[in-house]
Design a protein around this motif. Structure first.
Motif, PDB file in Angstrom:
ATOM      1  N   ALA A 172      46.189  66.951  30.227  1.00 50.34           N
ATOM      2  CA  ALA A 172      47.173  67.504  29.302  1.00 50.34           C
ATOM      3  C   ALA A 172      47.604  66.459  28.263  1.00 50.34           C
ATOM      4  CB  ALA A 172      48.386  68.011  30.071  1.00 50.34           C
ATOM      5  N   ALA A 173      47.729  65.217  28.700  1.00 47.50           N
ATOM      6  CA  ALA A 173      48.162  64.155  27.792  1.00 47.50           C
ATOM      7  C   ALA A 173      47.130  63.883  26.706  1.00 47.50           C
ATOM      8  CB  ALA A 173      48.438  62.874  28.585  1.00 47.50           C
ATOM      9  N   GLU A 174      45.869  64.144  26.982  1.00 47.06           N
ATOM     10  CA  GLU A 174      44.806  63.893  26.013  1.00 47.06           C
ATOM     11  C   GLU A 174      44.753  64.938  24.897  1.00 47.06           C
ATOM     12  OE1 GLU A 174      41.038  63.463  27.876  1.00 47.06           O
ATOM     13  OE2 GLU A 174      41.527  61.526  28.775  1.00 47.06           O
ATOM     14  N   ASP A 175      45.337  66.111  25.122  1.00 48.08           N
ATOM     15  CA  ASP A 175      45.233  67.196  24.137  1.00 48.08           C
ATOM     16  C   ASP A 175      46.524  68.013  24.116  1.00 48.08           C
ATOM     17  OD1 ASP A 175      44.336  69.028  22.307  1.00 48.08           O
ATOM     18  OD2 ASP A 175      42.929  70.029  23.661  1.00 48.08           O
ATOM     19  N   PRO A 176      47.621  67.413  23.661  1.00 48.96           N
ATOM     20  CA  PRO A 176      48.920  68.102  23.727  1.00 48.96           C
ATOM     21  C   PRO A 176      48.984  69.375  22.890  1.00 48.96           C
ATOM     22  CG  PRO A 176      49.067  66.077  22.437  1.00 48.96           C
ATOM     23  CD  PRO A 176      47.741  66.043  23.124  1.00 48.96           C
ATOM     24  N   GLU A 177      48.126  69.527  21.887  1.00 49.74           N
ATOM     25  CA  GLU A 177      48.148  70.744  21.072  1.00 49.74           C
ATOM     26  C   GLU A 177      47.786  71.973  21.896  1.00 49.74           C
ATOM     27  OE1 GLU A 177      45.975  72.748  17.146  1.00 49.74           O
ATOM     28  OE2 GLU A 177      45.476  70.702  17.756  1.00 49.74           O
ATOM     29  N   HIS A 178      46.921  71.775  22.887  1.00 48.08           N
ATOM     30  CA  HIS A 178      46.410  72.911  23.660  1.00 48.08           C
ATOM     31  C   HIS A 178      46.944  72.941  25.093  1.00 48.08           C
ATOM     32  CE1 HIS A 178      43.538  74.349  20.643  1.00 48.08           C
ATOM     33  NE2 HIS A 178      43.397  73.074  20.315  1.00 48.08           N
ATOM     34  N   TYR A 179      47.930  72.099  25.396  1.00 49.04           N
ATOM     35  CA  TYR A 179      48.490  72.062  26.748  1.00 49.04           C
ATOM     36  C   TYR A 179      50.008  72.160  26.706  1.00 49.04           C
ATOM     37  CZ  TYR A 179      44.097  70.614  28.964  1.00 49.04           C
ATOM     38  OH  TYR A 179      42.815  70.570  29.452  1.00 49.04           O
ATOM     39  N   LEU A 180      50.554  72.740  27.756  1.00 50.97           N
ATOM     40  CA  LEU A 180      52.003  72.806  27.961  1.00 50.97           C
ATOM     41  C   LEU A 180      52.257  72.442  29.416  1.00 50.97           C
ATOM     42  CD1 LEU A 180      54.863  73.630  26.986  1.00 50.97           C
ATOM     43  CD2 LEU A 180      54.311  75.968  27.728  1.00 50.97           C
ATOM     44  N   VAL A 181      52.893  71.300  29.648  1.00 48.81           N
ATOM     45  CA  VAL A 181      53.187  70.845  31.006  1.00 48.81           C
ATOM     46  C   VAL A 181      54.627  71.193  31.335  1.00 48.81           C
ATOM     47  CG1 VAL A 181      53.275  68.877  32.581  1.00 48.81           C
ATOM     48  CG2 VAL A 181      51.538  68.950  30.781  1.00 48.81           C
ATOM     49  N   LEU A 182      54.806  71.937  32.428  1.00 42.27           N
ATOM     50  CA  LEU A 182      56.141  72.386  32.823  1.00 42.27           C
ATOM     51  C   LEU A 182      56.449  71.950  34.247  1.00 42.27           C
ATOM     52  CD1 LEU A 182      56.027  76.047  31.439  1.00 42.27           C
ATOM     53  CD2 LEU A 182      56.991  74.013  30.338  1.00 42.27           C
ATOM     54  N   ARG A 231      56.377  81.734  27.462  1.00 40.08           N
ATOM     55  CA  ARG A 231      56.348  82.654  26.324  1.00 40.08           C
ATOM     56  C   ARG A 231      56.470  81.902  25.011  1.00 40.08           C
ATOM     57  NH1 ARG A 231      60.829  86.507  29.176  1.00 40.08           N
ATOM     58  NH2 ARG A 231      59.519  87.200  30.924  1.00 40.08           N
ATOM     59  N   ALA A 232      57.355  80.908  24.984  1.00 40.97           N
ATOM     60  CA  ALA A 232      57.533  80.112  23.768  1.00 40.97           C
ATOM     61  C   ALA A 232      56.241  79.375  23.410  1.00 40.97           C
ATOM     62  CB  ALA A 232      58.674  79.121  23.953  1.00 40.97           C
ATOM     63  N   GLY A 233      55.533  78.916  24.429  1.00 44.61           N
ATOM     64  CA  GLY A 233      54.286  78.214  24.177  1.00 44.61           C
ATOM     65  C   GLY A 233      53.166  79.130  23.723  1.00 44.61           C
ATOM     66  N   VAL A 234      53.183  80.364  24.178  1.00 44.42           N
ATOM     67  CA  VAL A 234      52.124  81.321  23.856  1.00 44.42           C
ATOM     68  C   VAL A 234      52.315  81.943  22.467  1.00 44.42           C
ATOM     69  CG1 VAL A 234      51.151  83.570  24.502  1.00 44.42           C
ATOM     70  CG2 VAL A 234      51.588  81.840  26.262  1.00 44.42           C
ATOM     71  N   ARG A 235      53.551  82.113  22.042  1.00 44.04           N
ATOM     72  CA  ARG A 235      53.826  82.835  20.788  1.00 44.04           C
ATOM     73  C   ARG A 235      53.044  82.301  19.583  1.00 44.04           C
ATOM     74  NH1 ARG A 235      59.313  83.009  22.937  1.00 44.04           N
ATOM     75  NH2 ARG A 235      59.873  85.182  23.415  1.00 44.04           N
ATOM     76  N   PRO A 236      52.961  80.971  19.354  1.00 41.95           N
ATOM     77  CA  PRO A 236      52.209  80.496  18.184  1.00 41.95           C
ATOM     78  C   PRO A 236      50.737  80.900  18.215  1.00 41.95           C
ATOM     79  CG  PRO A 236      53.634  78.762  19.030  1.00 41.95           C
ATOM     80  CD  PRO A 236      53.648  79.868  20.046  1.00 41.95           C
ATOM     81  N   TRP A 237      50.152  80.971  19.401  1.00 38.06           N
ATOM     82  CA  TRP A 237      48.745  81.344  19.503  1.00 38.06           C
ATOM     83  C   TRP A 237      48.560  82.835  19.262  1.00 38.06           C
ATOM     84  CZ3 TRP A 237      45.645  77.547  18.965  1.00 38.06           C
ATOM     85  CH2 TRP A 237      46.032  76.274  19.380  1.00 38.06           C
ATOM     86  N   LEU A 238      49.525  83.642  19.651  1.00 32.26           N
ATOM     87  CA  LEU A 238      49.472  85.069  19.347  1.00 32.26           C
ATOM     88  C   LEU A 238      49.556  85.285  17.835  1.00 32.26           C
ATOM     89  CD1 LEU A 238      51.929  86.392  22.095  1.00 32.26           C
ATOM     90  CD2 LEU A 238      49.423  86.468  22.160  1.00 32.26           C
ATOM     91  N   ALA A 239      50.432  84.525  17.190  1.00 30.42           N
ATOM     92  CA  ALA A 239      50.589  84.644  15.749  1.00 30.42           C
ATOM     93  C   ALA A 239      49.319  84.200  15.035  1.00 30.42           C
ATOM     94  CB  ALA A 239      51.784  83.808  15.286  1.00 30.42           C
TER      95      ALA A 239
END
Length: 226
Positions: free
Chosen positions: A182-192, A206-214
């Protein structure tokens, strides 16, 4: 842990969301909640999982996870998981994405890199090469890593399959691998933090997914123009 040899590709149609993490981290719960929310928003969703969400994959899942299987050579294990992924992507994931659907998968390639690469102490770059070939380099637009101390996750259930029954050291290597990827590609990862409340985590997802839906909606609009 470097996985730089697996740059991958992303589809322009549809959205592929993946949940990753150790045992007991809540991947299945959050996959289900995200699927429900997306459908409420009007999206066509294909929930899925690995290994096992194809007829061929179901048989492979029985082999790799059943305690009755006993010991497998580490490379054999990698190839069995790769076969499941190849069938999964070719027959289920890619067709759904081509239709413009949102695919929500519980586990994908990162699990192979973490469990069979770091966990089994195999050369991760070699495992990544196998995974790349099996999946045609397809990567999720967003991978949600639910991070949890392995002892806490394993303590959330009693019965354990063949992988869950591995040592605590094994599962600690797996956890570290997920965080490193995840640290290598923060644009495509969300660590929770998987210790947070279920609803709190769901809202962060949901907040992390919304930009990709848009982004997918914009791509579809451009595609539809004469």
């Amino acid at each position: 842990m470097s996985t730089g040899t697996w740059p991958g590709r992303w589809t322009e149609r549809g959205v592929l969301v993946c949940f990753e993490g150790g045992e007991g981290s809540g991947k299945s719960t959050q996959s289900r909640l995200l699927t429900t929310w997306l459908r409420e928003q009007g999206y066509v969703v294909r929930p899925t999982f690995e290994p096992g969400d194809t007829p061929v994959g179901a048989e492979l899942r029985r082999i790799v996870l059943s305690p009755d299987t006993g010991a497998l050579a580490d490379r054999t294990e990698v190839l069995l998981y790769a076969a499941d992924k190849a069938e999964h992507v070719e027959t289920l994931v890619l067709p759904a994405l081509a239709r413009g659907e949102v695919v929500v998968t519980d586990r994908y390639v990162d699990s192979t890199l973490a469990y069979q690469g770091a966990g089994r102490a195999l050369e991760v770059a070699e495992v990544a090469d196998v995974a790349r070939w099996a999946t045609g380099d397809l990567r999720p637009h967003l991978t949600v890593v639910l991070d949890l101390e392995p002892a806490a996750g394993l303590g959330r259930f009693e019965g354990r399959d063949r992988i869950e029954g591995e040592s605590l050291d094994f599962h600690q290597r797996v956890r570290a691998a997920f965080v490193a990827m995840a640290a290598e590609d923060p644009e495509h990862y969300l660590v929770l933090d998987a210790r947070a409340g279920v609803d709190e985590i769901a809202e962060q997802v949901r907040a992390g997914v919304r930009p990709w839906l848009a982004a997918a909606a914009r791509a579809t609009t451009v595609e539809a123009r004469p």
